[in-house]
Design an enzyme around this catalytic site. Structure first.
Site, PDB file in Angstrom:
ATOM      1  N   CYS A  28       2.693  -0.424   9.443  1.00  0.00           N
ATOM      2  CA  CYS A  28       4.021  -0.777   8.923  1.00  0.00           C
ATOM      3  C   CYS A  28       4.851  -1.386  10.037  1.00  0.00           C
ATOM      4  O   CYS A  28       5.649  -2.277   9.796  1.00  0.00           O
ATOM      5  CB  CYS A  28       4.703   0.431   8.307  1.00  0.00           C
ATOM      6  N   GLU A  47       9.123   4.137   2.075  1.00  0.00           N
ATOM      7  CA  GLU A  47       8.730   3.586   3.383  1.00  0.00           C
ATOM      8  C   GLU A  47       7.913   2.353   3.104  1.00  0.00           C
ATOM      9  O   GLU A  47       6.767   2.446   2.653  1.00  0.00           O
ATOM     10  CB  GLU A  47       7.913   4.636   4.156  1.00  0.00           C
TER      11      GLU A  47
HETATM   12  O1  TXE Z   1       0.481  -1.135  -1.618  1.00  0.00           O
HETATM   13  P1  TXE Z   1       0.901  -0.665  -3.036  1.00  0.00           P
HETATM   14  P2  TXE Z   1      -0.977  -1.394  -1.022  1.00  0.00           P
HETATM   15  C1  TXE Z   1       2.617  -2.373   2.393  1.00  0.00           C
HETATM   16  C2  TXE Z   1       2.256  -3.639   3.044  1.00  0.00           C
HETATM   17  C3  TXE Z   1       0.968  -4.023   2.389  1.00  0.00           C
HETATM   18  C4  TXE Z   1       1.221  -3.575   1.007  1.00  0.00           C
HETATM   19  C5  TXE Z   1       0.023  -3.403   0.161  1.00  0.00           C
HETATM   20  O2  TXE Z   1       3.260  -4.535   2.703  1.00  0.00           O
HETATM   21  O3  TXE Z   1       0.724  -5.387   2.407  1.00  0.00           O
HETATM   22  O4  TXE Z   1       1.942  -2.368   1.178  1.00  0.00           O
HETATM   23  O5  TXE Z   1      -0.581  -2.129   0.293  1.00  0.00           O
HETATM   24  C6  TXE Z   1       0.511   3.205  -5.656  1.00  0.00           C
HETATM   25  N1  TXE Z   1       3.576   3.151  -9.765  1.00  0.00           N
HETATM   26  N2  TXE Z   1       2.278  -1.188   3.099  1.00  0.00           N
HETATM   27  O6  TXE Z   1      -1.776  -2.301  -1.866  1.00  0.00           O
HETATM   28  O7  TXE Z   1       0.202  -1.461  -4.075  1.00  0.00           O
HETATM   29  C7  TXE Z   1      -0.866   2.886  -5.128  1.00  0.00           C
HETATM   30  O8  TXE Z   1      -1.846   3.472  -5.949  1.00  0.00           O
HETATM   31  C8  TXE Z   1       3.360   4.113  -8.865  1.00  0.00           C
HETATM   32  C9  TXE Z   1       3.309  -0.650   3.929  1.00  0.00           C
HETATM   33  O9  TXE Z   1      -1.608  -0.092  -0.694  1.00  0.00           O
HETATM   34  O10 TXE Z   1       2.374  -0.622  -3.007  1.00  0.00           O
HETATM   35  C10 TXE Z   1      -0.792   3.449  -3.740  1.00  0.00           C
HETATM   36  O11 TXE Z   1      -0.975   4.868  -3.735  1.00  0.00           O
HETATM   37  N3  TXE Z   1       2.515   3.983  -7.834  1.00  0.00           N
HETATM   38  C11 TXE Z   1       2.947   0.575   4.536  1.00  0.00           C
HETATM   39  C12 TXE Z   1       0.647   3.153  -3.327  1.00  0.00           C
HETATM   40  O12 TXE Z   1       1.351   2.970  -4.552  1.00  0.00           O
HETATM   41  C13 TXE Z   1       1.863   2.817  -7.693  1.00  0.00           C
HETATM   42  C14 TXE Z   1       1.678   1.202   4.360  1.00  0.00           C
HETATM   43  C15 TXE Z   1       0.814   1.915  -2.461  1.00  0.00           C
HETATM   44  O13 TXE Z   1       0.291   0.808  -3.157  1.00  0.00           O
HETATM   45  C16 TXE Z   1       2.054   1.760  -8.602  1.00  0.00           C
HETATM   46  C17 TXE Z   1       0.740   0.517   3.535  1.00  0.00           C
HETATM   47  C18 TXE Z   1       2.952   1.972  -9.683  1.00  0.00           C
HETATM   48  N4  TXE Z   1       3.207   1.035 -10.598  1.00  0.00           N
HETATM   49  C19 TXE Z   1       1.086  -0.617   2.912  1.00  0.00           C
HETATM   50  N5  TXE Z   1       1.280   0.718  -8.214  1.00  0.00           N
HETATM   51  C20 TXE Z   1       3.826   1.284   5.460  1.00  0.00           C
HETATM   52  N6  TXE Z   1       5.134   1.193   5.317  1.00  0.00           N
HETATM   53  O14 TXE Z   1       3.317   1.973   6.315  1.00  0.00           O
HETATM   54  C21 TXE Z   1       0.633   1.116  -7.083  1.00  0.00           C
HETATM   55  N7  TXE Z   1       0.971   2.382  -6.783  1.00  0.00           N
END
Ligand code: TXE
Length: 455
Positions: free
Chosen positions: A261, A226
């Protein structure tokens, strides 16, 4: 891991991060627990989830304070989220037994053909901070009801809330070896990818989602993503109440500081009502109360992540350079905390980042359009496909436009809305797979086909 309050910059808690050895030990115990959990009836599993919901309701003041302290979400919106997310539990209670029941497709007396739905096993749920209740429940509650065990990794920006989920799920009767919360940042997420789970459910950014998909591809286990969006809203020339449309659109853009989102990320307005819309929209945004998220009348609190300030600054500069006009905001608010002025840019075009790249913050671009055809082309001009919205007094006109949208969800005269009754899914870079509805629970089971001969 140090937990910072985004409104003050203060460290409010320190948590021990889970390391690889702990993840392995917890995964092993979840494997054992899952087998026993799968043998329990759906009704009994639902009873635990219901008790969990009751405990969350009873403790909602404390839970809202925790959510606001670690994410900066205005306290009223924290309450709304916690109470609103209960609709997932009601929906599961009303439907899960039916959706998980065996189905007999053929019964000729001599031959039976039947399907049973078996849980996948142990699910890794790597989650987000923006709506930890909503996006968390969409995954771990549905997985648990379907008979799976879950390792939940909250975002590092919502880890305290994740620990509360664990506490109340255990108090509600979910065994410790059926749900575990592990705490850490992306490195811990990476550890989960390296272990052997039976399914991965992720909510977060496109880039991390893509990385997860490629990293675990060889495991051949179910994966759901998502991800983000660049959700458009189009206001046609026939709206009955331009002011009301502007108020609703502004709420869709700025609720939760734009960190949803399905937040409205770009707006297209018919040239015939453009000036009236822009005036009403700007007036509405100027009326928002900005500041301390603990105050009940605050609508705009701090952004959860400090680094997003640079992203928004970059979008404002780029838009102004390319001919946009600033009607409100446009910069970070000086002082403690990650505050950013709610920002309205008009006369935008698709040459600007604000109309193309996800903002995920309190900023919106508005663009004038001459026709429905132009609006459709612009709305579709994106690599994302989460939601799209049309405000119009004419249902058929709106539906014609919405049918053209390559998005998982479409809205008429509303926006920024999720319901447990209907599937939630993203297309293109907005994700893979479906949560909520019957499809959201069926995602957590695998069918087994029975061919039975009575002879
Ligand atoms: O995302 P990240 P962030 C999107 C939205 C926003 C962006 C950044 O675009 O600008 O995400 O949010 C874990 N392997 N949405 O910084 O970095 C991390 O620890 C495995 C959309 O939070 O993608 C966290 O638990 N896991 C949205 C999760 O991934 C890893 C909701 C998300 O982190 C990882 C929120 C790795 N290599 C943000 N690196 C929606 N769709 O509702 C990080 N994580």
């Amino acid at each position: 891991m140090k937990i910072k309050n985004p409104a003050t910059g203060e460290i409010i808690a320190e948590l021990d991060e889970d390391r690889t050895e702990e993840v392995r030990a917890k995964l092993q115990s979840l494997r054992q627990g899952q087998r026993a959990w799968a043998q329990i009836s759906v009704r009994k599993r639902l009873a635990c989830i219901e008790r969990f919901g009751e405990l969350v309701r009873q403790n909602s003041d404390e839970l809202a304070a925790i959510l606001t302290a670690e994410t900066g979400k205005p306290i009223q919106q924290s309450h709304n989220e916690i109470i609103g997310a209960q609709n997932r539990i009601d929906h599961l209670k009303a439907n899960a037994e039916k959706w998980l029941a065996d189905e007999t497709l053929v019964d000729t007396g001599a031959t039976h053909e039947r399907i049973s739905y078996e849980p996948l096993g142990v699910i890794a749920n790597i989650s987000a901070w923006n709506f930890p209740y909503n996006v968390g429940y969409n995954v771990f509650l549905y997985a648990l009801v379907a008979g799976n065990a879950v390792m939940y990794k909250p975002s590092e920006y919502a880890a305290l809330t994740g620990k509360q989920f664990e506490k109340y799920l255990h108090l509600a009767g979910i065994p410790e070896n059926v749900f575990q919360c592990v705490v850490g940042d992306g490195k811990l997420g990476q550890t989960l990818l390296e272990e052997n789970f039976d399914g991965y459910w992720f909510t977060g950014s496109y880039l991390t989602g893509r990385h997860i998909a490629t990293t675990i591809a060889h495991k051949l286990v179910p994966l759901q993503l998502e991800l983000g969006g660049k959700d458009p809203l189009y206001v046609t020339d026939d709206v009955t109440d331009v002011k009301q449309a502007a108020i609703n659109a502004a709420e869709g853009a700025f609720y939760n500081n734009g960190q949803s989102c399905c937040a409205v990320e770009r707006i297209y307005v018919s040239e015939k009502i453009y000036d009236e819309f822009v005036a009403a929209f700007t007036a509405e945004v100027k009326s928002y109360t900005i500041g301390n998220p603990l105050k009940t009348d605050t609508f705009i609190g701090p952004m959860t992540r400090k680094q997003q300030v640079n992203v928004l600054d970059g979008q404002v500069k780029d838009a102004l350079k390319n001919g946009a006009l600033l009607k409100n905001g446009g910069k970070a608010i000086e002082g403690k905390g990650n505050f950013y002025e709610p920002t309205v840019l008009i006369n935008c075009s698709h040459a600007m980042k604000v109309m193309r790249d996800e903002s995920f913050g309190p900023i919106i671009g508005i663009q004038k359009v001459a026709s429905d055809q132009e609006a459709i082309a612009l709305m579709q001009d994106t690599e994302y496909g989460l939601t799209a919205s049309v405000f119009s007094s004419n249902e058929e006109r709106a539906l014609q436009i919405l049918r053209e949208m390559d998005t998982g969800t479409v809205y008429w005269n509303c926006c920024d809305r999720v319901s447990p009754n209907v599937p939630w899914s993203g297309r293109k870079n907005s994700g893979l797979g479906t949560t909520l509805s019957s499809q959201g629970i069926r995602a957590f089971v695998q069918p087994k086909s029975y061919h039975l001969r009575f002879s």
